[in-house]
Write an enzyme that holds these catalytic residues in place. Structure first.
Site, mmCIF file in Angstrom:
data_model
loop_
_atom_site.group_PDB
_atom_site.id
_atom_site.type_symbol
_atom_site.label_atom_id
_atom_site.label_comp_id
_atom_site.label_asym_id
_atom_site.label_seq_id
_atom_site.Cartn_x
_atom_site.Cartn_y
_atom_site.Cartn_z
ATOM 1 N N ASP A 165 0.884 -1.165 0.000
ATOM 2 C CA ASP A 165 0.000 0.000 0.000
ATOM 3 C C ASP A 165 0.921 1.214 0.000
ATOM 4 O OD1 ASP A 165 -1.689 2.092 0.535
ATOM 5 O OD2 ASP A 165 -2.481 1.303 2.412
ATOM 6 N N LYS A 171 3.326 11.323 -3.532
ATOM 7 C CA LYS A 171 2.320 10.608 -4.328
ATOM 8 C C LYS A 171 1.375 11.567 -5.048
ATOM 9 C CE LYS A 171 -1.207 6.983 -3.741
ATOM 10 N NZ LYS A 171 -1.719 6.005 -2.755
ATOM 11 N N GLU A 210 -6.924 0.577 -4.726
ATOM 12 C CA GLU A 210 -6.961 0.446 -3.266
ATOM 13 C C GLU A 210 -8.298 -0.106 -2.748
ATOM 14 O OE1 GLU A 210 -5.712 4.385 -2.188
ATOM 15 O OE2 GLU A 210 -3.673 3.980 -2.895
ATOM 16 N N ASP A 218 -12.893 5.245 1.574
ATOM 17 C CA ASP A 218 -11.461 5.310 1.912
ATOM 18 C C ASP A 218 -11.034 6.763 2.078
ATOM 19 O OD1 ASP A 218 -8.692 5.352 2.036
ATOM 20 O OD2 ASP A 218 -8.381 4.012 0.341
#
Ligand code: ADP
Ligand code: MG
Length: 636
Positions: A25, A87, A186, A208
């Protein structure tokens, strides 16, 4: 005597030598690595006994890059060389950097034409290189714990990552020496983790909320098969924004207009974050940041304060929730379970708001920080060949339709949005002009009818098409989206076999705010778009008819027509050309009909002449060439 190794068909020759594979992850804020050990997936701890590794890298001329907690500790003293949230810039361009809050915190090299990079003491570092350093650390952790080299990893990415962002993630993995078995969304990974543990059938929502991104996905689960029905979200919303809002609140309370410098701002952010995390399990807490005699930020803060601060941010997650329900055509009551993923879902208000929205309690059985890595590890184990029953089929969707520009600036959608991937779709196109030997292909993304309202992804050309009359060539255009969501487009002229293709790697991605904007615009402009499209199509048809008849006239108009007949047809062409300059679809249609009627005798005479020639031994192909094609319905 050697012992015989017994193994089932399809199983590894050496079942005792498990192929080491991990799930990663790679988060905006935190990264984790997990693996299946003795049949169950668990997160691996690093040398400090930590399973959550902050996605932070510190660069220095004195040592190798520091990754994780030790890097995070440098944030206050050496802010510019301590890179976090890289990211957010994966697969992004200079424009995206300038618009991001990261631009206020770091120094960038934004030279045009190259990948934007953080300026550090050891030189420029792109987001890909920073991510590669994080991945190297995770790889080392895994290889140490598992005691061997990895065959590969499943790396997760937000559902909204586009081609460029996915490719950037793969590039980072390659740099760190990790073989990517597959990129996995994800939320899909979270579903895998839950699917194995609880085996829920029906539609499940995955909510999420991490440090930097928000994703909501609707998945349909049936006997271990997970299909993503729809996804939406916001790549610029998460716990970081809570920290910023809480820090602003504390600063304002202390009567400060702004923080004196970057370093103190970062200290305040860390304080805000720790306060926020404490208030997930207690009612109130005190805070203190003593910067100097004049600057002292301290006080008490309660859950009620934090709730008031973050509620407006949290409400922004509900619109995407409504959107996925709409996209999937599903009512809230059809949602069987709501899975909470990401550290920010520990905030009690998040849980309350989401459970109120979906009208049911939310699932938090699996640690919301670990669930994505665990699902990725399960998938990696299957892909590495350690399990024979690989009926675990994972389907993801593409967020926006993919298509080609056709004549008149129109979009022909080849793969509609929310199609599950991997997918391959072919469509046939043809040439527009007699003797046309090249065709320009323009790949676009979006929901609108006109190219100008969509996003341009790539351009390429198919050359050396055999010269034929308009509409005679058959060009097959194939769109393929692989399991990682990467698009490649090819064009094949069937008769000659000439082929051209392109892998689409857009220079920078779309935020999901932009995706949402594009979807909204397509709904708002739907009826207007239909009219524009009809008009544009009418114009294309008009030009095609003019083109076909003009070129026939040029070829043998004098042979088959008297001067008067020719003048009449020329006048009809003139009228049509005039109408094509205006925006009246009906008038164009009438002019086309008149021209077709007016030239029907001419077409008939040519046809008869061709048949006679054919009787005289001419080739079929020659016949085709002399006929005016009337079925060129799709031209690019
Ligand atoms: P990402 O997927 O972006 O890497 P994570 O899922 O690891 O993010 O979540 C990180 C976020 O979760 C951070 O903003 C962090 O402050 C927040 N977080 C972690 N623990 C808690 C907690 N106990 N209460 C509130 N927020 C938390
Ligand atoms: Mg996450």
């Amino acid at each position: 005597m050697a012992l015989l190794q017994i193994s089932e068909p399809g199983q590894s020759q050496a079942p005792h030598q498990r192929r080491l594979a991990v799930g990663i992850d790679l988060g905006t804020t935190n990264s984790l690595v997990a693996s299946v050990i003795s049949g169950s997936a668990s997160v691996l701890k690093d040398e400090h006994e930590q399973w959550t590794i902050p996605s932070v890298v510190h660069y220095s001329t004195n040592h190798e890059p520091l990754v994780g907690k030790s890097a995070q500790e440098k944030a206050a003293s050496d802010p510019f060389n301590t890179i976090r949230s890289a990211k957010r810039l994966m697969g992004k361009g200079a424009n995206d950097v300038q618009q991001s809050w990261l631009a206020d915190h770091y120094q960038f090299d934004l030279e045009t034409g190259s990948i934007p990079a953080f300026k550090t003491v050891v030189g420029n570092k792109s987001a890909i290189e920073v991510s590669a350093d994080i991945l190297s650390k995770l790889r080392a952790t895994a290889e140490q714990t598992l005691g061997g080299d990895l065959v590969g990893a499943v790396i997760t990415v937000p559902a909204y990552f586009d081609d460029a962002q996915r490719q950037a993630t793969k590039d980072a993995a390659a740099l760190s020496g990790i073989h990517v078995l597959r990129l996995l969304n994800e939320p899909t990974a979270a579903a895998v983790a839950y699917g194995l543990d609880s085996g829920t059938d029906g539609v499940v929502a995955i909510y999420d909320l991490g440090g930097g991104t928000f994703d909501i996905s609707l998945l349909k689960m049936q006997r271990g098969v997970f299909e993503v029905l729809a996804t939406a979200g916001n790549t610029a919303l998460g716990g970081d924004d809570f920290d910023n809002a809480i820090a602003d609140w504390m600063r304002t309370r202390a009567g400060l207009e702004q923080m004196p410098d970057q370093s103190s701002h970062r200290q305040l952010l860390r304080l805000a974050r720790s306060v926020k995390e404490q208030l997930s399990s207690q009612d109130k807490t005190s805070y203190a940041l003593n910067l100097s005699d004049e600057i002292n930020i301290s006080g008490e803060i309660s859950v009620a304060d934090v709730n008031a601060i973050i509620e407006p941010l949290l409400k922004n997650t509900l619109a995407p929730c409504r959107q996925v329900l709409r996209d999937a055509g599903i009512a809230k009551t059809d949602v069987k379970a709501v899975v909470m993923v990401g550290g920010s879902t520990r905030v009690p208000l998040v849980r309350t708001m989401v459970s109120e929205f979906f009208d049911q309690p939310v699932l938090t059985d699996i640690d919301p920080d670990q669930v994505v890595a665990i699902g990725a590890a399960v998938q990696a184990n299957v892909l590495a060949g350690n399990k024979t029953d690989d009926d675990l089929l994972l389907l993801d969707v593409i967020p926006l339709s993919l298509g080609l520009e056709t004549m008149g600036g129109l979009v022909e959608k080849i793969i509609p949005r929310n199609t599950t991937i991997p997918i391959a779709r072919a469509q046939e196109f043809t040439t527009y002009k007699d003797g046309q030997t090249a065709m320009a292909l323009h790949v676009v993304q979006g929901e609108r009818e006109l190219v100008s309202d969509c996003r341009s992804l790539a351009n390429f050309e198919l050359r050396d098409i055999p010269a034929r009359v308009a509409g005679a060539c058959r060009i097959q255009v194939l769109f393929q989206v692989d399991a990682d969501g990467l698009l490649s487009v090819s064009a094949l002229e069937k008769e000659s076999g000439v082929l051209a293709s392109i892998d689409v790697k857009p220079s920078y991605g779309l935020s999901d705010g932009e995706i949402e904007q594009m979807l909204k615009a397509s709904m708002e402009h739907a009826s207007e778009d239909v009219q524009k499209r009809a008009l544009a199509e009418q114009k294309v048809e008009g030009r095609r008819v003019v083109e076909a008849i003009s070129s026939a006239l040029e070829a043998d108009g004098d042979t088959h027509l008297s001067v008067d007949e020719r003048t009449d047809i020329d006048a009809l062409i003139e009228t049509l050309l005039e109408k094509l300059e205006q925006d009246n679809g009906d008038a164009i249609k009438q002019a086309i009909e008149k021209l077709e009627a007016g030239s029907s005798l001419f077409v008939e005479r040519r046809m008869n002449a061709s048949v006679k020639q054919l009787m005289a031994g001419q080739e079929i192909e020659e016949l085709e060439r002399t006929l005016v094609s009337s079925d060129a319905s799709r031209e690019t």
